[in-house]
Motif scaffolding. Structure first.
Motif, PDB file in Angstrom:
ATOM      1  N   ASP A   7       0.770  -0.988   0.019  1.00  0.00           N
ATOM      2  CA  ASP A   7      -0.050   0.082  -0.078  1.00  0.00           C
ATOM      3  C   ASP A   7       0.892   1.252  -0.091  1.00  0.00           C
ATOM      4  OD1 ASP A   7      -2.344   1.310  -0.225  1.00  0.00           O
ATOM      5  OD2 ASP A   7      -2.995   0.890   1.890  1.00  0.00           O
ATOM      6  N   ASN A   8       1.758   1.564  -0.981  1.00  0.00           N
ATOM      7  CA  ASN A   8       2.606   2.522  -1.152  1.00  0.00           C
ATOM      8  C   ASN A   8       1.798   3.659  -1.257  1.00  0.00           C
ATOM      9  OD1 ASN A   8       4.787   1.178  -1.028  1.00  0.00           O
ATOM     10  ND2 ASN A   8       5.087   0.686  -3.237  1.00  0.00           N
ATOM     11  N   ILE A  13       0.628   8.972   1.342  1.00  0.00           N
ATOM     12  CA  ILE A  13      -0.086  10.035   2.080  1.00  0.00           C
ATOM     13  C   ILE A  13       0.299  10.329   3.414  1.00  0.00           C
ATOM     14  CG2 ILE A  13      -2.183  10.405   3.025  1.00  0.00           C
ATOM     15  CD1 ILE A  13      -3.246   9.341   0.099  1.00  0.00           C
ATOM     16  N   THR A  14       0.540   9.330   4.199  1.00  0.00           N
ATOM     17  CA  THR A  14       0.745   9.257   5.648  1.00  0.00           C
ATOM     18  C   THR A  14       2.105  10.164   5.991  1.00  0.00           C
ATOM     19  OG1 THR A  14      -0.340   7.309   5.996  1.00  0.00           O
ATOM     20  CG2 THR A  14       1.085   8.289   7.930  1.00  0.00           C
ATOM     21  N   GLU A  32      12.402  14.047  -0.678  1.00  0.00           N
ATOM     22  CA  GLU A  32      12.492  14.027   0.875  1.00  0.00           C
ATOM     23  C   GLU A  32      11.158  13.035   1.386  1.00  0.00           C
ATOM     24  OE1 GLU A  32      12.294  17.614   3.102  1.00  0.00           O
ATOM     25  OE2 GLU A  32      12.399  16.504   5.161  1.00  0.00           O
ATOM     26  N   ILE A  33      10.144  13.326   0.685  1.00  0.00           N
ATOM     27  CA  ILE A  33       8.727  12.345   0.822  1.00  0.00           C
ATOM     28  C   ILE A  33       9.032  10.900   0.213  1.00  0.00           C
ATOM     29  CG2 ILE A  33       6.418  12.024   0.059  1.00  0.00           C
ATOM     30  CD1 ILE A  33       6.214  15.272  -0.128  1.00  0.00           C
ATOM     31  N   ALA A  34       9.749  10.935  -0.991  1.00  0.00           N
ATOM     32  CA  ALA A  34       9.971   9.658  -1.467  1.00  0.00           C
ATOM     33  C   ALA A  34      10.890   8.695  -0.364  1.00  0.00           C
ATOM     34  CB  ALA A  34      10.648   9.631  -2.749  1.00  0.00           C
ATOM     35  N   ASN A  35      11.936   9.365  -0.022  1.00  0.00           N
ATOM     36  CA  ASN A  35      12.856   8.699   0.804  1.00  0.00           C
ATOM     37  C   ASN A  35      12.313   8.282   2.072  1.00  0.00           C
ATOM     38  OD1 ASN A  35      15.028   8.985  -1.117  1.00  0.00           O
ATOM     39  ND2 ASN A  35      15.797  10.746  -0.194  1.00  0.00           N
ATOM     40  N   ALA A  36      11.442   9.071   2.640  1.00  0.00           N
ATOM     41  CA  ALA A  36      10.830   8.898   4.011  1.00  0.00           C
ATOM     42  C   ALA A  36       9.926   7.853   3.959  1.00  0.00           C
ATOM     43  CB  ALA A  36      10.287  10.110   4.604  1.00  0.00           C
ATOM     44  N   ALA A  37       9.449   7.898   2.803  1.00  0.00           N
ATOM     45  CA  ALA A  37       8.171   6.870   2.519  1.00  0.00           C
ATOM     46  C   ALA A  37       8.440   5.267   1.817  1.00  0.00           C
ATOM     47  CB  ALA A  37       7.094   7.224   1.437  1.00  0.00           C
ATOM     48  N   GLY A  38      10.049   5.576   1.625  1.00  0.00           N
ATOM     49  CA  GLY A  38      10.496   4.041   1.205  1.00  0.00           C
ATOM     50  C   GLY A  38      10.300   3.916  -0.279  1.00  0.00           C
ATOM     51  N   ILE A  39      10.068   4.808  -1.096  1.00  0.00           N
ATOM     52  CA  ILE A  39       9.744   4.748  -2.554  1.00  0.00           C
ATOM     53  C   ILE A  39      10.451   5.472  -3.516  1.00  0.00           C
ATOM     54  CG2 ILE A  39       7.354   3.567  -2.317  1.00  0.00           C
ATOM     55  CD1 ILE A  39       7.335   7.209  -3.242  1.00  0.00           C
ATOM     56  N   THR A  40      10.192   5.711  -4.405  1.00  0.00           N
ATOM     57  CA  THR A  40      10.857   6.542  -5.418  1.00  0.00           C
ATOM     58  C   THR A  40      10.031   7.781  -6.016  1.00  0.00           C
ATOM     59  OG1 THR A  40      10.769   5.261  -7.448  1.00  0.00           O
ATOM     60  CG2 THR A  40      12.873   5.129  -6.232  1.00  0.00           C
ATOM     61  N   LYS A  41      10.659   8.851  -6.357  1.00  0.00           N
ATOM     62  CA  LYS A  41       9.900   9.920  -6.877  1.00  0.00           C
ATOM     63  C   LYS A  41       8.744   9.529  -8.092  1.00  0.00           C
ATOM     64  CE  LYS A  41      12.904  13.377  -7.681  1.00  0.00           C
ATOM     65  NZ  LYS A  41      13.007  14.824  -8.417  1.00  0.00           N
ATOM     66  N   PRO A  42       9.065   8.880  -8.732  1.00  0.00           N
ATOM     67  CA  PRO A  42       8.246   8.360  -9.926  1.00  0.00           C
ATOM     68  C   PRO A  42       6.996   7.940  -9.447  1.00  0.00           C
ATOM     69  CG  PRO A  42      10.392   8.295 -10.874  1.00  0.00           C
ATOM     70  CD  PRO A  42      10.534   8.472  -9.518  1.00  0.00           C
ATOM     71  N   THR A  43       7.164   6.945  -8.295  1.00  0.00           N
ATOM     72  CA  THR A  43       5.975   6.486  -7.720  1.00  0.00           C
ATOM     73  C   THR A  43       4.879   7.372  -7.152  1.00  0.00           C
ATOM     74  OG1 THR A  43       7.255   4.393  -7.258  1.00  0.00           O
ATOM     75  CG2 THR A  43       5.263   4.810  -6.271  1.00  0.00           C
ATOM     76  N   MET A  44       5.615   8.271  -6.629  1.00  0.00           N
ATOM     77  CA  MET A  44       4.766   9.389  -6.159  1.00  0.00           C
ATOM     78  C   MET A  44       4.055  10.154  -7.040  1.00  0.00           C
ATOM     79  SD  MET A  44       5.452  13.098  -4.646  1.00  0.00           S
ATOM     80  CE  MET A  44       4.225  13.651  -5.830  1.00  0.00           C
ATOM     81  N   TYR A  46       3.369   8.986 -10.080  1.00  0.00           N
ATOM     82  CA  TYR A  46       2.426   7.993 -10.671  1.00  0.00           C
ATOM     83  C   TYR A  46       1.034   8.021  -9.827  1.00  0.00           C
ATOM     84  CZ  TYR A  46      -0.132   3.748 -11.754  1.00  0.00           C
ATOM     85  OH  TYR A  46      -0.877   2.673 -11.961  1.00  0.00           O
ATOM     86  N   TYR A  47       1.018   8.139  -8.637  1.00  0.00           N
ATOM     87  CA  TYR A  47      -0.104   8.290  -7.937  1.00  0.00           C
ATOM     88  C   TYR A  47      -0.741   9.794  -7.847  1.00  0.00           C
ATOM     89  CZ  TYR A  47       0.642   3.599  -6.351  1.00  0.00           C
ATOM     90  OH  TYR A  47       0.577   2.155  -6.118  1.00  0.00           O
ATOM     91  N   PHE A  48      -0.036  10.732  -7.764  1.00  0.00           N
ATOM     92  CA  PHE A  48      -0.738  12.053  -7.337  1.00  0.00           C
ATOM     93  C   PHE A  48      -0.260  13.184  -8.567  1.00  0.00           C
ATOM     94  CE2 PHE A  48       0.378   9.700  -3.520  1.00  0.00           C
ATOM     95  CZ  PHE A  48      -0.813   9.896  -2.892  1.00  0.00           C
ATOM     96  N   GLY A  49       0.435  12.847  -9.469  1.00  0.00           N
ATOM     97  CA  GLY A  49       0.674  13.695 -10.708  1.00  0.00           C
ATOM     98  C   GLY A  49       1.592  14.725 -10.437  1.00  0.00           C
ATOM     99  N   SER A  50       1.557  15.410  -9.113  1.00  0.00           N
ATOM    100  CA  SER A  50       2.140  16.353  -8.845  1.00  0.00           C
ATOM    101  C   SER A  50       2.418  16.723  -7.219  1.00  0.00           C
ATOM    102  CB  SER A  50       1.767  18.062  -9.431  1.00  0.00           C
ATOM    103  OG  SER A  50       0.528  18.296  -8.872  1.00  0.00           O
ATOM    104  N   LYS A  51       3.126  17.219  -6.730  1.00  0.00           N
ATOM    105  CA  LYS A  51       3.390  17.617  -5.597  1.00  0.00           C
ATOM    106  C   LYS A  51       2.060  18.275  -4.964  1.00  0.00           C
ATOM    107  CE  LYS A  51       6.149  20.115  -1.819  1.00  0.00           C
ATOM    108  NZ  LYS A  51       6.895  21.158  -1.694  1.00  0.00           N
TER     109      LYS A  51
END
Lengths: 195, 195
Positions: A7-8, A13-14, A32-44, A46-51
């Motif tokens: 559930d990336n 989000i959290t 910073e968000i990607a690292n803290a969430a343990g994923i990479t930027k493109p994954t973020m 992919y789900y949300f389109g932008s910051k």
DNA sequence: CAATTTATATACCGTTTGGTATACTGTGAA
DNA sequence: TTCACAGTATACCAAACGGTATATAAATTG
């Protein structure tokens, strides 16, 4: 599809909300968000389109939950004392269970101007105000002294709620959000400090 | 030395505060400040050393002015009704005359965590709270019902002040910061909504 | 089984960031 | 007239920014 296990999306989000609450939206980078969430930027992306899309979804989820709760609590505005208690309880409960979101809400509530967080929050804070305003509008119909002070009451109510929650965040003292505190705040609200 | 005529230092302070209030500290770049102030970046770094140094000086100037005014207003805490009026008047006056600063103050007041604006404001907001707290501590010595509620009163007072000023910024309605509003807020504070 | 879709990562992009090395200019003192 | 210094600008820096082209692997669908 591992998403049910990992559930990336939810993790992002959290994590992002936690960072936004601690450091502020603009001070947190997507990396910073990607690292803290343990994923990479493109994954973020992919789900949300932008910051901004990520922020928008966070606001939507939490504000809709909070405002739905608030609406339930405000559904019996004929009893102003009871409604005061119920609404304040909703705010305090949400602050206790969703610290990060309410922390973020507080830090953006009094914003204005070109700030992104303000612009995206506005539709929700407007709804929030109108829910509370309605309570005092109804109350004014049978408590004559409120008449003409509906906006003042709304303003004061939200101000007091935020002040109490802010004090809780500041001190960590959970009793600030107890039923006992609500009774005292209500007593003061209804009858003043001399009561 | 053209500084007496041009006064670039003051110009930078005013311009930066205006941008910080509108967009938030982190969303404003040093280049943006320099351009808006009609100078170049090195000039800003000559006077303030860093972006944080600039913020620090802005906070120092305004908070010291505001807290000095507030201390004067709180100097006769024996009369709680009078002191309530005077202190609220100080807040409202400062908001009317220094819109940008109070706007920025409001947006950072409920911050917490690692946010720069929070960390640099804290010493001042702590002083602010203690000035108001002292008023209610003294009041508690002759108004028995306040006893044990000093912190609650302090919290409520600041919360209400901020809520009223926030509503003024939101609507632009200057009567929200009039003497009349203070009378009403005081009436509600002292005797509740049924008064 | 083949094709498509969902979910992820590597490696990269142009731009902007906070900050600076350096040089110039006007003014006041010796 | 020389010197120092306060004040200002040009031109630059490495790092970080938000965002993306592309590849890939697993799962879903026909």
């Amino acid at each position: 599809m591992l998403s049910e296990i990992t559930d990336n999306k939810q993790k992002i989000i959290t994590t992002a909300l936690n960072l936004f609450a601690k450091k502020g939206y603009d001070a947190v980078s997507t990396l910073e968000i990607a690292n803290a969430a343990g994923i990479t930027k493109p994954t973020m992306y992919y789900y949300f389109g932008s910051k901004e899309g990520l922020l928008s979804e966070i606001l939507s989820i939490h504000y809709n939950r909070l405002l739905s709760d608030l609406e339930s609590a405000a559904s019996l505005p004929e009893d102003i004392a009871l409604t005061f208690f119920r609404m304040m309880r909703i705010y305090f409960d949400y602050a206790l269970k969703n610290k990060d979101f309410i922390m973020f809400k507080l830090s953006t509530f009094n914003r204005i101007g070109e700030d992104v967080t303000y612009l995206l929050s506005r539709e929700y804070t407007d709804r929030e105000s109108s829910i509370i305003k309605h309570v005092f509008d109804v109350a004014a119909s049978y408590v004559g002294n409120i008449r003409g002070k509906e906006d003042l009451c709304t303003m004061t109510f939200v101000g007091v709620a935020h002040a109490a929650i802010g004090a809780y965040f500041h001190t960590g003292d959970e009793t600030l959000l107890s039923d006992e505190t609500i009774y005292r705040l209500r007593q003061q609200f209804l009858y003043g400090i001399y009561s």
